[in-house]
Design a protein around this motif. Structure first.
Motif, PDB file in Angstrom:
ATOM      1  N   GLU A  52       6.604 -33.843 -24.094  1.00  0.00           N
ATOM      2  CA  GLU A  52       5.287 -34.440 -24.269  1.00  0.00           C
ATOM      3  C   GLU A  52       4.900 -34.679 -25.726  1.00  0.00           C
ATOM      4  O   GLU A  52       4.518 -35.784 -26.087  1.00  0.00           O
ATOM      5  CB  GLU A  52       4.237 -33.589 -23.601  1.00  0.00           C
ATOM      6  CG  GLU A  52       2.859 -34.190 -23.776  1.00  0.00           C
ATOM      7  CD  GLU A  52       1.946 -33.834 -22.659  1.00  0.00           C
ATOM      8  OE1 GLU A  52       1.913 -32.637 -22.336  1.00  0.00           O
ATOM      9  OE2 GLU A  52       1.286 -34.722 -22.116  1.00  0.00           O
ATOM     10  N   ALA A  53       5.000 -33.663 -26.567  1.00  0.00           N
ATOM     11  CA  ALA A  53       4.541 -33.822 -27.942  1.00  0.00           C
ATOM     12  C   ALA A  53       5.352 -34.909 -28.643  1.00  0.00           C
ATOM     13  O   ALA A  53       4.808 -35.764 -29.344  1.00  0.00           O
ATOM     14  CB  ALA A  53       4.651 -32.506 -28.693  1.00  0.00           C
ATOM     15  N   ALA A  57       3.956 -38.449 -30.117  1.00  0.00           N
ATOM     16  CA  ALA A  57       4.101 -38.774 -31.530  1.00  0.00           C
ATOM     17  C   ALA A  57       4.805 -40.115 -31.705  1.00  0.00           C
ATOM     18  O   ALA A  57       4.407 -40.937 -32.529  1.00  0.00           O
ATOM     19  CB  ALA A  57       4.873 -37.666 -32.246  1.00  0.00           C
ATOM     20  N   LYS A  87      -3.168 -43.970 -23.119  1.00  0.00           N
ATOM     21  CA  LYS A  87      -3.157 -42.555 -22.781  1.00  0.00           C
ATOM     22  C   LYS A  87      -2.966 -41.710 -24.040  1.00  0.00           C
ATOM     23  O   LYS A  87      -3.628 -40.693 -24.224  1.00  0.00           O
ATOM     24  CB  LYS A  87      -2.013 -42.326 -21.809  1.00  0.00           C
ATOM     25  CG  LYS A  87      -2.024 -41.032 -21.093  1.00  0.00           C
ATOM     26  CD  LYS A  87      -1.050 -41.154 -19.926  1.00  0.00           C
ATOM     27  CE  LYS A  87      -0.725 -39.819 -19.325  1.00  0.00           C
ATOM     28  NZ  LYS A  87       0.202 -39.958 -18.204  1.00  0.00           N
ATOM     29  N   ARG A  90      -6.172 -41.541 -25.808  1.00  0.00           N
ATOM     30  CA  ARG A  90      -7.163 -40.662 -25.184  1.00  0.00           C
ATOM     31  C   ARG A  90      -6.803 -39.193 -25.379  1.00  0.00           C
ATOM     32  O   ARG A  90      -7.646 -38.382 -25.750  1.00  0.00           O
ATOM     33  CB  ARG A  90      -7.280 -40.963 -23.684  1.00  0.00           C
ATOM     34  CG  ARG A  90      -8.312 -40.097 -22.978  1.00  0.00           C
ATOM     35  CD  ARG A  90      -8.559 -40.546 -21.560  1.00  0.00           C
ATOM     36  NE  ARG A  90      -7.371 -40.427 -20.722  1.00  0.00           N
ATOM     37  CZ  ARG A  90      -6.982 -39.284 -20.144  1.00  0.00           C
ATOM     38  NH1 ARG A  90      -7.667 -38.175 -20.340  1.00  0.00           N
ATOM     39  NH2 ARG A  90      -5.911 -39.257 -19.393  1.00  0.00           N
ATOM     40  N   PHE A  91      -5.522 -38.873 -25.158  1.00  0.00           N
ATOM     41  CA  PHE A  91      -5.087 -37.484 -25.347  1.00  0.00           C
ATOM     42  C   PHE A  91      -5.420 -37.018 -26.762  1.00  0.00           C
ATOM     43  O   PHE A  91      -5.911 -35.923 -26.977  1.00  0.00           O
ATOM     44  CB  PHE A  91      -3.573 -37.364 -25.127  1.00  0.00           C
ATOM     45  CG  PHE A  91      -3.175 -37.166 -23.685  1.00  0.00           C
ATOM     46  CD1 PHE A  91      -3.990 -37.598 -22.663  1.00  0.00           C
ATOM     47  CD2 PHE A  91      -1.975 -36.546 -23.361  1.00  0.00           C
ATOM     48  CE1 PHE A  91      -3.626 -37.430 -21.326  1.00  0.00           C
ATOM     49  CE2 PHE A  91      -1.597 -36.369 -22.034  1.00  0.00           C
ATOM     50  CZ  PHE A  91      -2.425 -36.816 -21.020  1.00  0.00           C
ATOM     51  N   GLU A  94      -9.152 -36.541 -27.235  1.00  0.00           N
ATOM     52  CA  GLU A  94      -9.767 -35.442 -26.489  1.00  0.00           C
ATOM     53  C   GLU A  94      -9.250 -34.068 -26.883  1.00  0.00           C
ATOM     54  O   GLU A  94      -9.919 -33.081 -26.667  1.00  0.00           O
ATOM     55  CB  GLU A  94      -9.549 -35.649 -24.988  1.00  0.00           C
ATOM     56  CG  GLU A  94     -10.418 -36.743 -24.419  1.00  0.00           C
ATOM     57  CD  GLU A  94     -10.175 -36.963 -22.934  1.00  0.00           C
ATOM     58  OE1 GLU A  94      -9.492 -36.122 -22.308  1.00  0.00           O
ATOM     59  OE2 GLU A  94     -10.681 -37.970 -22.414  1.00  0.00           O
ATOM     60  N   GLU A  97      -6.113 -30.042 -30.604  1.00  0.00           N
ATOM     61  CA  GLU A  97      -4.878 -29.297 -30.802  1.00  0.00           C
ATOM     62  C   GLU A  97      -3.680 -30.234 -30.824  1.00  0.00           C
ATOM     63  O   GLU A  97      -2.819 -30.150 -31.693  1.00  0.00           O
ATOM     64  CB  GLU A  97      -4.725 -28.274 -29.669  1.00  0.00           C
ATOM     65  CG  GLU A  97      -3.615 -27.268 -29.919  1.00  0.00           C
ATOM     66  CD  GLU A  97      -3.156 -26.624 -28.618  1.00  0.00           C
ATOM     67  OE1 GLU A  97      -1.981 -26.246 -28.539  1.00  0.00           O
ATOM     68  OE2 GLU A  97      -3.986 -26.521 -27.684  1.00  0.00           O
ATOM     69  N   LEU A  98      -3.672 -31.148 -29.856  1.00  0.00           N
ATOM     70  CA  LEU A  98      -2.582 -32.127 -29.818  1.00  0.00           C
ATOM     71  C   LEU A  98      -2.620 -33.035 -31.036  1.00  0.00           C
ATOM     72  O   LEU A  98      -1.603 -33.392 -31.609  1.00  0.00           O
ATOM     73  CB  LEU A  98      -2.709 -32.993 -28.570  1.00  0.00           C
ATOM     74  CG  LEU A  98      -1.907 -32.596 -27.348  1.00  0.00           C
ATOM     75  CD1 LEU A  98      -2.150 -33.594 -26.232  1.00  0.00           C
ATOM     76  CD2 LEU A  98      -0.423 -32.551 -27.678  1.00  0.00           C
TER      77      LEU A  98
END
Ligand code: SF4
Ligand code: SF4
Lengths: 287, 224
Positions: A52-53, A57, A87, A90-91, A94, A97-98
């Motif tokens: 995911e990360a 990125a 997405k 938005r991530f 929101e 941390e990400l």
């Protein structure tokens, strides 16, 4: 109005006529479209299943370049790119941390994330920024009586509540309705085309494509309009396979919506890449 | 489904390990914590265009997770058949991000290598990631050819006419384009891998506490 443009990998290959016709339509309407510098793959639906990360990125690198180049609106025509970029945006908005994590990764590329870039689909830009009335009055050709099935596919209206209804969108219906065409009853307009399943589980994807083709043809459509390179290939290039597997005889043209729109705006067929479609569109004598 | 003896309130070590990875994966998904609110209404399964081909429906996936049977899920083909169309997510009355949860499960399966040999989705994902690290962009031809060579070489013969038709129309890029920033992308990927160190503690706030096995293992009960 000037837009930044993220073509996406498919538009350099199988979806080339989408790239050509999109540029032609924007030109015809006097809209600027500047290709994002040195853009990279958005990660599509695949990268997300790996990490995911990293996938965020990789996709955010494009948003960072757009922000650096002062772009506010980034136009992404491929449904998968559009969803992934939206997405990611938005991530990152929101989740601080990400954002921190991704920002650190972007730092490795000498970039930083910008909050104010907006990801847009060209259909949204055309219908909501330009407006159907403006387009209709700029049109030099109408499609009176042309029965078409407007197919939106799954990702441009989901999952991010966006510019249209998530199950029964109408942007394309209205746009082409204003040009004289008749959108047919097409309740499967946002049903999935199978996407990558055509490669990984073809039996399942062929079923899905068949259902879409049945619905379009039985309701009298003469062509299908799509907004996504993946949908276009699945629906057009695999019609033969569907015919072989199910003993059907589908031969319905599948166009990018920008190709038909370009014809209305008086663009040359070649500039719209119509010769690249496998199943040619035969229009009745132009009105 | 294999029957397993589990004492309520405890989990086999294997399950605990998988669960920890899953929770870590799901932790970063905004809204991922809504999982515990599933009503088991089945709207997701009924809306899914491919649930007919799944061995576990999306609803069943959630039920099994809550019953502490994550390994059953990872052994099913359901998570791989999901086409990410987001219909379930759009319709779920509890706003559960089912598609994102399925992505998280895929990542667990990938990380633990829990999928059949020469498994199509795994192969394609691996090639895809390799292409991005190498060129910065995807290359349709290379992706597909490599996949079929390993997975089902005969299929290539069948696809040849289609490939030629696409090529004649200029829709097949023969060679990949390498972007200028590819070195930067590789640095990003490497840096990201370095960040992915295993954590000491599993995040506990997402453990469903209201159904089935309460207070899972060492994890404290979830406040409702
Ligand atoms: S639709 Fe939502 S609440 Fe209903 S079973 Fe599926 S996940 Fe649970
Ligand atoms: S996102 Fe996946 S599980 Fe959900 S409806 Fe679509 S295919 Fe089914």
């Amino acid at each position: 109005m000037e837009y930044l443009y993220f073509p996406g990998c498919s538009l350099e290959g199988a979806g080339r006529q989408y790239d050509e016709s999109l540029r032609a339509v924007f030109r015809a309407l006097g809209l600027g479209l500047k290709e994002l510098e040195d853009w990279n793959c958005c990660g599509a639906t695949i990268y997300m299943s790996v990490d995911e990360a990293t996938s965020l990125a990789v996709s955010a690198r494009n948003l960072a370049i757009a922000g650096r180049d002062g772009g506010r609106d980034l136009v992404a025509p491929c449904s998968a790119c559009y969803t992934v970029l939206l997405k990611t945006n938005r991530f990152l908005r929101e989740s601080p941390e990400l954002r921190e994590k991704v920002d650190r990764l972007l730092g490795e590329a000498g970039l930083a994330y910008h909050l104010d870039v907006r990801v847009r689909h060209p259909l949204d830009v055309l219908v909501n920024d330009v407006g159907i009335q403006t387009i209709a009055s700029a049109a030099t050709r109408r499609f009176d009586g042309l029965r078409l099935a407007p197919y939106y596919g799954c990702q441009i209206v989901r999952p991010e509540r966006g510019f249209d209804h998530s199950e029964f969108p109408e942007a394309m219906d209205k746009l082409f309705g204003a040009l004289g065409a008749e959108p047919v009853y097409f309740p499967v307009k946002t049903r999935c085309c199978g996407g990558m399943l055509m490669t990984t589980f073809p039996e399942v994807a062929l079923d899905l494509v068949r259902e879409l083709l049945v619905c379009a043809t039985e309701n009298g459509a003469e062509c299908i309009l799509t907004t996504c390179p993946m949908c276009q290939v699945n629906l057009e290039a695999y019609q033969d396979r569907v015919n072989k597997k199910f003993g059907t005889s589908f031969a319905i043209p599948v166009l990018f919506f920008t190709q038909l729109l370009g014809l209305a705006l008086g663009c040359e067929e070649k500039a719209l890449g119509l010769q690249r479609n496998l199943i040619p569109l035969k229009l009745r004598a132009a009105a | 489904m294999r029957q397993r003896k589990t004492v309520p309130g405890s989990l086999p070590p294997r399950e605990r390990e998988l669960r920890q990875i899953f929770l870590r994966e799901v932790e970063v998904v905004p809204g991922g914590d809504r999982l515990s609110r599933c009503l088991q209404c089945g709207t997701c399964s009924g809306s899914c265009p491919v649930s007919y081909a799944m061995d576990l429906s999306p609803r069943a996936v959630i039920a099994l997770f809550r019953a502490g049977l994550i390994e059953e899920i990872l052994h099913s083909r359901s998570i791989w058949i999901c086409a990410s169309c987001y219909m379930c997510t759009t319709r779920c009355p509890q706003q559960i991000k089912i598609t994102d949860l399925l992505y998280a499960l895929k990542r667990v399966a990938m990380e633990k290598g829990l999928y059949p040999d020469r498994f199509p989705v795994y192969l394609i994902s691996k090639n895809f990631v390799r292409l991005i690290g190498r060129y910065g962009r995807n290359h349709e031809l290379m992706l597909v050819v490599r996949f079929y060579l390993k997975h089902k070489p005969l299929e290539l013969v069948r696809l040849l006419p289609l490939g030629l038709a696409m090529f004649r129309r200029g829709r097949l890029m023969l060679l990949p384009k390498r972007i200028r920033g590819v070195a930067a992308i590789r640095r990003m990927i490497e840096a990201s891998e370095a960040l992915e160190l295993p954590r000491e503690e599993a995040p506990v706030q997402y453990v469903p506490g209201s159904v089935g096995y309460r207070a899972v293992g060492a994890l404290p009960e979830r406040a409702v």
